[in-house]
Design a protein around this motif. Structure first.
Motif, PDB file in Angstrom:
ATOM      1  N   UNK A 189       6.351   6.382 -10.699  1.00  0.00           N
ATOM      2  CA  UNK A 189       5.958   7.933 -10.663  1.00  0.00           C
ATOM      3  C   UNK A 189       5.567   8.072 -11.979  1.00  0.00           C
ATOM      4  N   UNK A 190       6.047   7.547 -13.080  1.00  0.00           N
ATOM      5  CA  UNK A 190       5.850   7.859 -14.582  1.00  0.00           C
ATOM      6  C   UNK A 190       4.282   6.990 -14.697  1.00  0.00           C
ATOM      7  N   UNK A 191       3.742   6.123 -14.140  1.00  0.00           N
ATOM      8  CA  UNK A 191       2.710   5.230 -14.224  1.00  0.00           C
ATOM      9  C   UNK A 191       1.467   6.232 -13.722  1.00  0.00           C
ATOM     10  N   UNK A 192       1.735   7.006 -12.637  1.00  0.00           N
ATOM     11  CA  UNK A 192       0.877   7.853 -11.859  1.00  0.00           C
ATOM     12  C   UNK A 192       0.629   9.210 -12.479  1.00  0.00           C
ATOM     13  N   UNK A 193       1.499   9.557 -13.476  1.00  0.00           N
ATOM     14  CA  UNK A 193       1.380  10.503 -14.285  1.00  0.00           C
ATOM     15  C   UNK A 193       1.019  10.655 -15.655  1.00  0.00           C
ATOM     16  N   UNK A 194       0.690  11.503 -16.362  1.00  0.00           N
ATOM     17  CA  UNK A 194       0.590  11.710 -17.714  1.00  0.00           C
ATOM     18  C   UNK A 194       1.260  12.682 -18.465  1.00  0.00           C
ATOM     19  N   UNK A 195       1.711  12.636 -19.443  1.00  0.00           N
ATOM     20  CA  UNK A 195       2.807  13.558 -19.988  1.00  0.00           C
ATOM     21  C   UNK A 195       1.887  14.575 -21.044  1.00  0.00           C
ATOM     22  N   UNK A 196       2.104  15.924 -20.833  1.00  0.00           N
ATOM     23  CA  UNK A 196       1.671  17.022 -21.972  1.00  0.00           C
ATOM     24  C   UNK A 196       3.065  17.474 -22.508  1.00  0.00           C
ATOM     25  N   UNK A 197       2.985  17.767 -23.842  1.00  0.00           N
ATOM     26  CA  UNK A 197       3.802  18.709 -24.721  1.00  0.00           C
ATOM     27  C   UNK A 197       3.447  19.907 -24.808  1.00  0.00           C
ATOM     28  N   UNK A 198       4.185  20.833 -24.675  1.00  0.00           N
ATOM     29  CA  UNK A 198       4.005  22.322 -24.601  1.00  0.00           C
ATOM     30  C   UNK A 198       4.803  22.969 -25.596  1.00  0.00           C
ATOM     31  N   UNK A 199       4.112  23.981 -26.419  1.00  0.00           N
ATOM     32  CA  UNK A 199       4.936  24.771 -27.485  1.00  0.00           C
ATOM     33  C   UNK A 199       4.331  26.118 -27.186  1.00  0.00           C
ATOM     34  N   UNK A 200       5.536  27.037 -26.616  1.00  0.00           N
ATOM     35  CA  UNK A 200       5.149  28.422 -26.508  1.00  0.00           C
ATOM     36  C   UNK A 200       5.888  29.406 -27.569  1.00  0.00           C
ATOM     37  N   UNK A 201       5.091  29.786 -28.650  1.00  0.00           N
ATOM     38  CA  UNK A 201       5.906  30.717 -29.482  1.00  0.00           C
ATOM     39  C   UNK A 201       5.693  32.240 -28.978  1.00  0.00           C
ATOM     40  N   UNK A 249       1.026  -1.130   0.025  1.00  0.00           N
ATOM     41  CA  UNK A 249      -0.011   0.027  -0.027  1.00  0.00           C
ATOM     42  C   UNK A 249       0.670   1.118   0.044  1.00  0.00           C
ATOM     43  N   UNK A 250       1.870   1.351   0.556  1.00  0.00           N
ATOM     44  CA  UNK A 250       2.864   2.365   0.751  1.00  0.00           C
ATOM     45  C   UNK A 250       3.384   2.872  -0.617  1.00  0.00           C
ATOM     46  N   UNK A 251       3.582   1.813  -1.321  1.00  0.00           N
ATOM     47  CA  UNK A 251       4.296   1.771  -2.629  1.00  0.00           C
ATOM     48  C   UNK A 251       3.156   2.892  -3.444  1.00  0.00           C
ATOM     49  N   UNK A 252       1.811   2.192  -3.592  1.00  0.00           N
ATOM     50  CA  UNK A 252       1.102   2.737  -4.479  1.00  0.00           C
ATOM     51  C   UNK A 252       0.438   4.139  -3.957  1.00  0.00           C
ATOM     52  N   UNK A 253       0.287   4.082  -2.544  1.00  0.00           N
ATOM     53  CA  UNK A 253      -0.306   5.403  -2.006  1.00  0.00           C
ATOM     54  C   UNK A 253       0.795   6.689  -2.124  1.00  0.00           C
ATOM     55  N   UNK A 254       2.265   6.306  -1.870  1.00  0.00           N
ATOM     56  CA  UNK A 254       3.087   7.058  -1.800  1.00  0.00           C
ATOM     57  C   UNK A 254       3.467   7.965  -3.509  1.00  0.00           C
ATOM     58  N   UNK A 255       3.522   6.895  -4.192  1.00  0.00           N
ATOM     59  CA  UNK A 255       3.773   7.441  -5.613  1.00  0.00           C
ATOM     60  C   UNK A 255       2.561   8.283  -6.220  1.00  0.00           C
ATOM     61  N   UNK A 256       1.387   8.049  -5.810  1.00  0.00           N
ATOM     62  CA  UNK A 256       0.281   8.436  -6.336  1.00  0.00           C
ATOM     63  C   UNK A 256       0.102   9.974  -5.745  1.00  0.00           C
ATOM     64  N   UNK A 257       0.378   9.936  -4.479  1.00  0.00           N
ATOM     65  CA  UNK A 257       0.047  11.059  -3.609  1.00  0.00           C
ATOM     66  C   UNK A 257       1.103  12.132  -3.924  1.00  0.00           C
ATOM     67  N   UNK A 258       2.307  11.862  -3.977  1.00  0.00           N
ATOM     68  CA  UNK A 258       3.466  12.824  -4.421  1.00  0.00           C
ATOM     69  C   UNK A 258       3.467  13.366  -5.561  1.00  0.00           C
ATOM     70  N   UNK A 259       2.924  12.721  -6.579  1.00  0.00           N
ATOM     71  CA  UNK A 259       2.890  13.225  -7.773  1.00  0.00           C
ATOM     72  C   UNK A 259       1.495  13.901  -8.161  1.00  0.00           C
ATOM     73  N   UNK A 260       0.633  14.343  -7.055  1.00  0.00           N
ATOM     74  CA  UNK A 260      -0.527  15.280  -7.218  1.00  0.00           C
ATOM     75  C   UNK A 260      -1.818  14.581  -7.446  1.00  0.00           C
ATOM     76  N   UNK A 261      -2.038  13.333  -7.285  1.00  0.00           N
ATOM     77  CA  UNK A 261      -3.193  12.560  -7.536  1.00  0.00           C
ATOM     78  C   UNK A 261      -3.860  12.557  -6.020  1.00  0.00           C
ATOM     79  N   UNK A 262      -4.992  12.506  -6.070  1.00  0.00           N
ATOM     80  CA  UNK A 262      -5.755  12.123  -4.791  1.00  0.00           C
ATOM     81  C   UNK A 262      -6.080  10.667  -4.950  1.00  0.00           C
ATOM     82  N   UNK A 263      -6.311  10.179  -3.741  1.00  0.00           N
ATOM     83  CA  UNK A 263      -6.393   8.690  -3.693  1.00  0.00           C
ATOM     84  C   UNK A 263      -7.709   8.381  -2.793  1.00  0.00           C
ATOM     85  N   UNK A 264      -8.357   7.154  -3.258  1.00  0.00           N
ATOM     86  CA  UNK A 264      -9.281   6.214  -2.578  1.00  0.00           C
ATOM     87  C   UNK A 264      -8.534   5.017  -2.485  1.00  0.00           C
ATOM     88  N   UNK A 265      -8.432   4.513  -0.926  1.00  0.00           N
ATOM     89  CA  UNK A 265      -7.882   3.128  -0.888  1.00  0.00           C
ATOM     90  C   UNK A 265      -8.787   2.252  -0.167  1.00  0.00           C
TER      91      UNK A 265
END
Length: 463
Positions: free
Chosen positions: A438-450, A144-160
């Motif tokens: 940590x990668x699994x708990x996040x999704x990647x956005x690409x940004x172009x600022x002109x 549980x600590x593995x899943x909860x820790x990775x999810x929470x520290x990356x900005x997700x909220x969790x229902x366990x």
């Protein structure tokens, strides 16, 4: 999943396994829906919290769990039958995981891209949203600590939801950790598979992370296919051990006993089936039986699990296997089952095809290392495998060809910290631990600022 090194399995229990009274009530359907709504409402604010502050909160949660490690270990031991020393080791492993993610989370970043000089281009990880974590009973705090820790520290909220076999452990862990975070960031739910099904099917959930049985994992995958949530699954395995002709059979038997009997065989990476070269098979089996006789019995989690284990053994014997040791349900209190060695096993037996999850060592004698390797690979699961060999060529052949996430050579347990693997087949999908979680708990956005060109600004001013 945590790194399962050799645990203190020889320490006898002071008393038979007796779960504590007063299990928490099962969460209702309204409570499940309310927890998800609360997590959804809290998520934007938690995602906007600076990463360093999220890491500090997780570090505070880790300190709280460490301060109550003895209380948690007592609950784990009472609810699952795991010896106290081993249960405490699992709790402290969970604390270590929380501390690691508290450090890794704030430095988990994206990367810049080489675009034109008048623009900025970069990739950035963002939280996925609401994560449902469904965790098992065999190492409830560490997983549980593995899943909860990775999810929470990356900005997700969790229902366990912890397993219904260790509900009080889950309640205490959630309470200790939730106190370190803003309201709604971590919410605990109690109940059995029906409650887990409600969580997995909710369309306001973004990730369902599950460690447990294969059938449950497949049901979760089907549910998330309809909702669009990400399924992160470790569904267990049917891990083989291949023993080459060139190793010391007594040493190899010790490794087999460690892999098959530790924690009464109730580990994700327990040895579930053994393929031994005919040249050393007799000595290996004799030594394995001696090791089984010397192994201190440990209880299984409950009577239902013992019945499952014994059914596998009884079916194998009925199909022609021989129980050299064990193989019968003992009298007395507690869900004990003896360390069991089965000889003359064949590939079609259920004890060779499915995860038994008990202190059973089914042995098949093979005529060559190549045969053992081939039969080890013929399985729908793909969590882990172990090979014992002196030959570097055979070791290379094994890790290159076995279709599993983790291959161990000459040691059934162990490994450097930080290693992360992706299970194959029925064993699941995605990284379940390590920095890659940590990668699994996040999704990647690409940004172009002109930059707006000067001529465009001039035309706008003139108008």
């Amino acid at each position: 999943m945590t790194d399962m090194r050799a645990l203190d399995t020889h320490r006898p229990l002071d008393r038979p396994h007796s779960p504590p009274e007063g299990s928490p009530p099962v969460s209702s359907e309204d409570e499940v829906a309310g927890a998800i709504r609360t997590a959804r409402a809290a998520q934007p604010g938690w995602a906007a919290t600076p990463a360093a502050e999220r890491g500090a909160a997780l570090r505070s949660a880790a300190a709280s769990v460490r301060a109550h490690a003895e209380d948690l270990a007592k609950l784990v031991s009472a609810e699952t039958g795991r010896p106290f020393a081993s249960a405490e080791e699992g709790v402290l492993a969970g604390v270590s995981t929380l501390e690691q993610y508290a450090e890794l989370g704030p430095v988990h970043g994206g990367r810049s891209l080489l675009g034109s000089w008048d623009a900025m281009d970069f990739m950035v990880p963002e939280p996925r949203g609401v994560v449902v974590a469904l965790t098992p009973w065999n190492d409830p705090v560490a997983v549980a600590c593995g899943l909860l820790g990775a999810a929470l520290v990356t900005g997700n909220t969790v229902v366990h939801k912890a397993s219904e076999r260790c509900p009080q452990t889950g309640v205490l862990l959630n309470r200790l950790m939730a106190a370190a975070f803003p309201d709604g960031v971590l919410h605990g739910i109690t109940g059995d598979g029906s409650v887990g099904a409600l969580l997995a099917a909710d369309r306001d959930v973004d990730v369902v992370a599950h460690v447990g049985g294969t059938a449950t994992g497949r049901a979760i995958a089907a549910a998330t296919a309809l909702t669009g949530a990400k399924a992160l699954l470790e569904n267990g395995g049917n891990d083989p051990l291949v023993v080459d002709a060139d190793v010391d059979p007594v040493w190899a038997a010790g490794q087999a006993a460690l892999g098959a009997f530790t924690n009464a065989g109730q580990l994700c990476t327990s040895v579930e089936r053994i393929f031994v070269h005919a040249a050393i098979a007799d000595e290996f089996l004799d030594a394995l039986c001696r090791a089984a006789h010397e192994w201190t019995p440990q209880p299984l989690v409950d009577e239902r699990q013992r019945e499952h284990v014994h059914q596998h053994v009884a079916e194998a014997v009925a199909d022609g296997a021989t129980a050299l040791t064990g193989g019968s349900v003992p009298n007395g209190e507690g869900a004990f089952y003896p360390a069991t060695v089965l000889a003359r096993c064949t590939p079609g037996m259920r004890v060779m095809r499915e995860e038994t999850f008990g202190p059973v060592a089914p042995v098949r004698v093979v005529e060559s290392f190549a045969q053992g390797l081939a039969e080890a690979a013929e399985d729908d699961h793909g969590l882990a495998a172990t090979v014992l060999t002196v030959s570097m060529a055979h070791a290379q052949q094994a890790w290159r060809t076995l279709p599993v996430g983790t291959v161990k050579v000459n040691a059934v347990f162990g490994g450097a910290p930080g290693g992360a693997a992706q299970p194959r087949g029925l064993s699941g999908t995605g990284f379940g631990y390590g920095p890659e979680l940590l990668d699994e708990m996040t999704t990647t956005k690409v940004v172009h600022v002109a930059q707006i060109q000067p001529s465009s600004q001039a035309r706008r001013a003139a108008s």
